[in-house]
Design an enzyme around this catalytic site. Sequence first.
Site, PDB file in Angstrom:
ATOM      1  N   TYR A  36      -3.733   8.475  -6.961  1.00 23.44           N
ATOM      2  CA  TYR A  36      -2.859   7.411  -6.466  1.00 23.44           C
ATOM      3  C   TYR A  36      -3.221   7.046  -5.030  1.00 23.44           C
ATOM      4  O   TYR A  36      -3.317   5.859  -4.680  1.00 23.44           O
ATOM      5  CB  TYR A  36      -1.406   7.864  -6.546  1.00 23.44           C
ATOM      6  CG  TYR A  36      -0.420   6.917  -5.889  1.00 23.44           C
ATOM      7  CD1 TYR A  36      -0.001   5.763  -6.543  1.00 23.44           C
ATOM      8  CD2 TYR A  36       0.087   7.178  -4.616  1.00 23.44           C
ATOM      9  CE1 TYR A  36       0.904   4.888  -5.937  1.00 23.44           C
ATOM     10  CE2 TYR A  36       0.990   6.320  -4.011  1.00 23.44           C
ATOM     11  CZ  TYR A  36       1.392   5.176  -4.669  1.00 23.44           C
ATOM     12  OH  TYR A  36       2.276   4.325  -4.062  1.00 23.44           O
ATOM     13  N   LYS A  54      -4.547   3.306  -3.182  1.00 18.00           N
ATOM     14  CA  LYS A  54      -3.949   2.622  -2.025  1.00 18.00           C
ATOM     15  C   LYS A  54      -4.958   2.469  -0.890  1.00 18.00           C
ATOM     16  O   LYS A  54      -4.903   1.499  -0.122  1.00 18.00           O
ATOM     17  CB  LYS A  54      -2.697   3.348  -1.567  1.00 18.00           C
ATOM     18  CG  LYS A  54      -1.576   3.318  -2.606  1.00 18.00           C
ATOM     19  CD  LYS A  54      -1.247   1.893  -3.047  1.00 18.00           C
ATOM     20  CE  LYS A  54      -0.089   1.816  -4.006  1.00 18.00           C
ATOM     21  NZ  LYS A  54       0.251   0.425  -4.379  1.00 18.00           N
ATOM     22  N   SER A  83       0.842  -1.184   0.000  1.00 18.11           N
ATOM     23  CA  SER A  83       0.000   0.000   0.000  1.00 18.11           C
ATOM     24  C   SER A  83       0.885   1.244   0.000  1.00 18.11           C
ATOM     25  O   SER A  83       1.947   1.257  -0.622  1.00 18.11           O
ATOM     26  CB  SER A  83      -0.937  -0.040   1.205  1.00 18.11           C
ATOM     27  OG  SER A  83      -1.753   1.101   1.266  1.00 18.11           O
ATOM     28  N   SER A  84       0.500   2.270   0.728  1.00 11.53           N
ATOM     29  CA  SER A  84       1.282   3.505   0.803  1.00 11.53           C
ATOM     30  C   SER A  84       0.802   4.340   1.968  1.00 11.53           C
ATOM     31  O   SER A  84      -0.395   4.334   2.305  1.00 11.53           O
ATOM     32  CB  SER A  84       1.141   4.309  -0.488  1.00 11.53           C
ATOM     33  OG  SER A  84       1.726   5.600  -0.345  1.00 11.53           O
TER      34      SER A  84
END
Length: 257
Positions: A162, A166, A148-149
């Site tokens: 973006y 995630k 993920s982020s």
Amino acid sequence: MGSLTLSGRTALVTGAGRGIGRAIAIRLAGEGALVTVHYGRNTKAADEVVTAIRAAGGSAFALRAELGEPGDVEALWDGYDRQVVEHTDDTGLDILVNNAGINVRCAIGDTSPETFDEMFAVNVRAPFFVAQRALERMRDGGRIVNVSSGAARMAFPEITAYSMTKGAIDTFSRTLAQALGPRGITVNSVSPGIVDTDINAAWLRGDEEVRQAAAEVSALGRIGRPEDVADVVAFLTSDAARWVTGQVIDASGGSRL
């Protein structure tokens, strides 16, 4: 206490030719797993990862499939089934790491429908259907890790789309963990912060002031390295993490606490 040893297990890491994926592939191979080094376009980079793994005494092979394109998942798994039997007895799978992803830096006003759709195709649709097809091959007690982020919990207006992808991945991990619990398969997300990889090179490596500001985002005062994330993934794929599932594990060095 569980061990990190992955001897006798088969893993597939998407986007493993560079950056975080490369570090994950090398780390899992170092623990004894046979690693499928998936890549999209850069054959040279993937071959270098396989060579590095084999030089260190590990086992790996490269697999090309461009995610986000029609027929991508079929191409990936057809290639896996064909190649893995050259290295082991069957097409079973123990570990899937959905790492491949793209990031186009653009605020909401500058994001085209085409860019939005491309990011969701690679970052959300592909992991979903890669995992769906993986389940036909995955042994009970297997491991799925979705990369993920930190952007899913921190506001970065310049990468809105973006960040949304995630957030979807984190929801996917949680719900898939519930669905696969009866099979003893754990599913978790790993959430990196700012990591010094090729995907960040354009803005991270050109200006020392920018680099210093990026380092200060972390409580530990530095930019992340791919190996920082790979070590966390190695833990989650091991027996030591047998009681961890449905979680988002922050691997950001304490970014924006």
